[in-house]
Design a protein around this motif. Sequence first.
Motif, short mmCIF file in Angstrom:
data_model
loop_
_atom_site.label_atom_id
_atom_site.label_comp_id
_atom_site.label_asym_id
_atom_site.label_seq_id
_atom_site.Cartn_x
_atom_site.Cartn_y
_atom_site.Cartn_z
N TRP A 32 0.94 -0.81 -0.11
CA TRP A 32 0.43 0.26 0.06
C TRP A 32 1.05 1.38 -0.09
N ASN A 33 2.61 1.27 0.44
CA ASN A 33 3.20 2.83 0.33
C ASN A 33 3.26 2.94 -0.76
N GLY A 245 6.44 9.56 11.00
CA GLY A 245 7.33 10.54 10.41
C GLY A 245 7.26 10.92 9.54
N GLY A 246 5.71 10.99 8.64
CA GLY A 246 5.71 11.50 7.46
C GLY A 246 5.68 10.14 6.39
N TRP A 247 5.46 10.24 5.44
CA TRP A 247 5.22 9.58 3.76
C TRP A 247 5.96 9.32 3.62
N GLU A 248 7.06 9.94 3.45
CA GLU A 248 8.35 9.94 2.50
C GLU A 248 9.16 8.13 3.81
N ALA A 249 8.87 8.68 4.49
CA ALA A 249 9.69 7.90 5.69
C ALA A 249 9.07 5.86 5.11
N VAL A 250 8.15 6.05 4.81
CA VAL A 250 7.40 5.02 4.64
C VAL A 250 7.48 3.68 3.39
N VAL A 251 8.06 4.89 3.19
CA VAL A 251 8.47 4.49 0.97
C VAL A 251 10.19 4.55 0.73
N TYR A 252 10.97 4.88 1.46
CA TYR A 252 12.16 5.34 0.73
C TYR A 252 12.84 5.03 1.83
N SER A 254 17.40 4.25 3.62
CA SER A 254 18.12 5.23 4.15
C SER A 254 19.46 5.61 2.69
N ASP A 255 19.08 3.94 1.84
CA ASP A 255 19.78 4.90 0.00
C ASP A 255 18.97 5.39 -0.93
N GLY A 256 17.79 5.54 -0.57
CA GLY A 256 16.68 6.60 -1.32
C GLY A 256 16.16 5.42 -2.72
N THR A 257 16.11 3.75 -2.16
CA THR A 257 15.03 2.87 -3.44
C THR A 257 13.74 3.14 -2.30
N THR A 258 13.34 2.33 -2.93
CA THR A 258 11.64 2.16 -2.31
C THR A 258 11.64 0.61 -1.48
N SER A 259 10.37 1.02 -0.81
CA SER A 259 10.52 -0.10 0.48
C SER A 259 9.26 -0.59 0.64
N ASP A 260 9.68 -2.79 0.52
CA ASP A 260 8.34 -3.27 0.01
C ASP A 260 7.85 -3.14 2.20
N PRO A 262 6.85 -0.98 5.01
CA PRO A 262 6.65 0.37 5.40
C PRO A 262 6.79 0.14 6.95
N LEU A 263 5.78 -0.62 7.36
CA LEU A 263 5.86 -0.39 8.89
C LEU A 263 7.05 -0.86 9.72
N PRO A 264 7.77 -1.60 9.53
CA PRO A 264 9.59 -1.93 9.99
C PRO A 264 9.80 -0.28 9.89
#
Length: 435
Positions: A32-33, A245-252, A254-260, A262-264
Amino acid sequence: MSQNEHLQRSLTPTLLWGLGVGYVISGMYFGWNFGLEKGGTLGMAVATGLSVIMYVCFTLGYAELSCAIPKAGGIFDYATRALGRDWGFLAGIAQVFEFVLAPPAIAVGIGAHINLFFPELSPTYAALGAYLLFTLLNVVGVKLAATFELLITFLAVAGLILFAGATYNQISIDHLTSNALPNGWAGVWAAIPFSIWFFLGIEGLANAAEESKNPQRDLIRGFASAMITLVVLCAFTFICSVGVGGWEAVVYKSDGTTSDSPLPLALARLVGETNPLYFAVIVFGLFGLVASFHGLLMAGGRATFEMGRIEHFPKIFGQIHPKFKTPTNALVVNMLVGIAVLLSNSAAEIIILSVLGALTLYCFGSICVLRLRQKEPGLKRPFLAPAYPLVPILALVLSGVALVAVAVSNALLTGYYLGALGISFLLYKIFNAKK
């Protein structure tokens, strides 16, 4: 119909709730993120609100159909009865498309979660192992499979409650409102397929109708209790994840790539990556992914089985294992197709293709409610969708709008989807012309 084509009736209302929530719950942990990247907090929130309305209306109508026509084929059986064999075939293909493509997307998430604990194990190999293990569990017996699904769903729900409890008092209005609409209102359209991922799969509950002890009574209980549970979990998960932390914090990452995951990502901002709570959420997230993966394998097996039983697919797909009374052949074929799709390593694209199949199903389902009320007013309906015809019409309009939104935002993938439907229909007409 021969004895070798009958499924075993063993599902209770509690097991049906477990299936309904279990089919869907991975959508709270994974996928969903990606919608936040498209629409931001506000765009994704609007898309999710529309999806909630659509799903509530759709499930009310679909519960009416499943109670009146308790068959394993779900929308295939409803559309065939309401609209004829050709439209029934197209609805059935869309259903198979959804249920066969959703598990590979979830398997990608399972592999990624397992890799967090065992870095030396390839995520792809972990996903392949999951396919083999849970297909086997589905083959062995429906009651065993559904009982396992109930247990794993309870654990997945507990994980979401744990996450909400750890984060709710850290929610910030600033985080929820910061850069809330990064791509303008057009982002709402692009976010729709990922908001649908929050709930995609609950319609699979209808495919368990033939295995319910009392489908006319129990299916509506399963649909209602599952939908209420999912709406509440969706609201808590969305607000708590973005709010810390804002929406960016559960999408990206630390290296700028998207994450699958979001909760962790959200929890790591509060407690770090070495805290036991962080690892607990990862484990519970794995439970959620397994619950949906396993449940959708079950629903997909029934959808393919019914298409084989009616001989729209090769008849061997419509056979039941003589000992286990499960659609073994259909389950194995679905597994092989799913593994082939899995190896493409494109989770976001697979999600969109699965959503296209689901939205087609929702449109057909809403039309069938309206058509059968006119065509067969005397059909025994243990449950009637309220506020008729407003509820099915609203479900149809929202499903249609969502389908257009997904198609416009993903023209190439929509072309592949329509091409697959067209080729399937052409083959169906060729082979049926000989009968």
